[in-house]
Design a protein around this motif. Structure first.
Motif, short mmCIF file in Angstrom:
data_model
loop_
_atom_site.label_atom_id
_atom_site.label_comp_id
_atom_site.label_asym_id
_atom_site.label_seq_id
_atom_site.Cartn_x
_atom_site.Cartn_y
_atom_site.Cartn_z
N ARG A 1 0.90 -1.22 -0.01
CA ARG A 1 0.16 -0.04 -0.04
C ARG A 1 0.79 1.65 -0.57
N ILE A 2 0.30 2.07 -0.57
CA ILE A 2 1.28 3.19 -0.41
C ILE A 2 1.12 4.24 0.64
N ASN A 3 1.73 4.59 1.92
CA ASN A 3 1.49 4.81 2.84
C ASN A 3 1.42 6.82 3.18
N HIS A 4 2.73 6.63 2.45
CA HIS A 4 3.31 8.16 2.21
C HIS A 4 4.28 8.51 0.67
N GLU A 5 3.71 9.60 0.65
CA GLU A 5 4.31 10.28 -1.15
C GLU A 5 4.23 12.20 -0.35
N TYR A 6 5.09 12.28 -1.10
CA TYR A 6 5.20 13.72 -1.23
C TYR A 6 6.78 14.43 -2.12
N ASP A 7 6.19 15.35 -3.15
CA ASP A 7 7.22 15.44 -4.33
C ASP A 7 7.61 14.22 -4.99
N GLY A 8 6.52 14.19 -5.33
CA GLY A 8 7.29 13.26 -6.26
C GLY A 8 7.76 11.88 -6.33
N ASN A 9 7.62 11.78 -4.26
CA ASN A 9 8.55 10.19 -4.24
C ASN A 9 6.86 9.29 -2.81
N PHE A 10 7.49 8.08 -3.40
CA PHE A 10 6.43 7.44 -2.89
C PHE A 10 6.54 6.35 -2.21
N PHE A 11 5.86 6.27 -0.83
CA PHE A 11 6.97 4.61 0.10
C PHE A 11 5.99 4.35 -0.28
N VAL A 12 6.06 2.89 -0.76
CA VAL A 12 4.96 2.04 -0.46
C VAL A 12 5.29 1.37 0.66
N LYS A 13 4.35 0.09 1.32
CA LYS A 13 4.84 -0.95 2.96
C LYS A 13 4.20 -2.36 2.42
N ALA A 14 5.24 -3.27 2.76
CA ALA A 14 4.26 -4.00 2.93
C ALA A 14 3.74 -4.75 3.67
N PRO A 15 2.81 -6.02 3.79
CA PRO A 15 2.44 -6.44 4.90
C PRO A 15 2.53 -6.85 5.60
N ASP A 16 3.99 -6.80 5.61
CA ASP A 16 4.92 -7.21 7.00
C ASP A 16 5.61 -5.92 8.03
N GLY A 17 5.18 -5.06 7.00
CA GLY A 17 5.83 -3.82 7.26
C GLY A 17 7.06 -3.49 6.52
N ALA A 18 7.85 -4.05 5.89
CA ALA A 18 9.44 -3.75 5.07
C ALA A 18 8.64 -2.38 4.05
N MET A 19 9.71 -1.57 3.89
CA MET A 19 9.33 -0.08 2.58
C MET A 19 10.30 -0.34 1.41
N LEU A 20 9.34 0.52 0.93
CA LEU A 20 10.67 1.34 -0.44
C LEU A 20 10.05 2.36 -0.62
N GLU A 21 11.19 3.25 -1.13
CA GLU A 21 10.49 4.43 -1.23
C GLU A 21 11.48 4.67 -2.86
N ILE A 22 10.33 4.96 -3.04
CA ILE A 22 10.20 5.54 -5.05
C ILE A 22 10.53 6.69 -5.15
N ILE A 23 11.38 6.58 -6.29
CA ILE A 23 11.49 8.50 -6.42
C ILE A 23 11.83 8.19 -7.42
N PRO A 24 11.94 10.07 -7.89
CA PRO A 24 12.00 10.22 -9.80
C PRO A 24 13.90 10.24 -9.78
N SER A 25 13.44 9.11 -10.03
CA SER A 25 14.65 8.56 -10.86
C SER A 25 15.62 10.36 -12.40
N GLN A 26 17.36 10.40 -12.08
CA GLN A 26 17.63 11.58 -13.38
C GLN A 26 18.44 10.82 -14.36
N GLY A 27 18.74 11.11 -15.00
CA GLY A 27 19.46 10.14 -16.22
C GLY A 27 18.85 8.83 -16.69
N ASN A 28 20.06 8.44 -17.62
CA ASN A 28 19.27 6.76 -18.00
C ASN A 28 20.06 5.64 -17.06
#
Length: 125
Positions: free
Chosen positions: A30-57
């Motif tokens: 689930r998306i549990n937080h977002e700001y300025d184009g950054n998204f935190f997604v959280k797994a059912p066990d609490g583990a999180m990934l932050e997905i940030i805008p990339s730059q370049g190739n």
């Protein structure tokens, strides 16, 4: 203890919202937080990934090039997890493996990041 764990891992994406939604739709995060184009997604066990805008190739990577190579996704039922991913059209990167009782299956997310499904008979010590 001063250092208590990993709070999150970040992935850079050309389309963070789209990739975050892939984790929601495909893995049940689930998306549990977002700001300025950054998204935190959280797994059912609490583990999180932050997905940030990339730059370049993105550089060319393979299974063993230096750096982070995969994210392991735990599953309660390996066969059901594999079938669920298959039904969602996920790109598998090989056949399932059985290594010392651990079942693994490598696959890619919507940006091509390598993940693998894992089921262990016993947790690591």
């Amino acid at each position: 203890m001063l250092f208590t764990g990993l709070e999150h891992t970040a992935l850079a994406s050309p389309e963070p919202k789209r990739l975050a939604q892939w984790y929601v739709d495909t893995l049940g995060f689930r998306i549990n937080h977002e700001y300025d184009g950054n998204f935190f997604v959280k797994a059912p066990d609490g583990a999180m990934l932050e997905i940030i805008p990339s730059q370049g190739n993105a550089p060319e990577t393979a299974m063993r090039t230096p750096g982070i190579r995969h994210i392991a996704v735990s599953v309660s039922d390996f066969d059901a997890g594999q079938e669920d991913l298959k039904g969602k059209g996920v790109k598998f990167l090989g056949e399932p493996l059985n290594l010392k009782g651990n079942r693994l299956l490598f696959f890619a997310d919507a940006d091509g990041n390598i993940l693998h499904l894992i089921s262990r008979p016993q947790p690591l010590p």
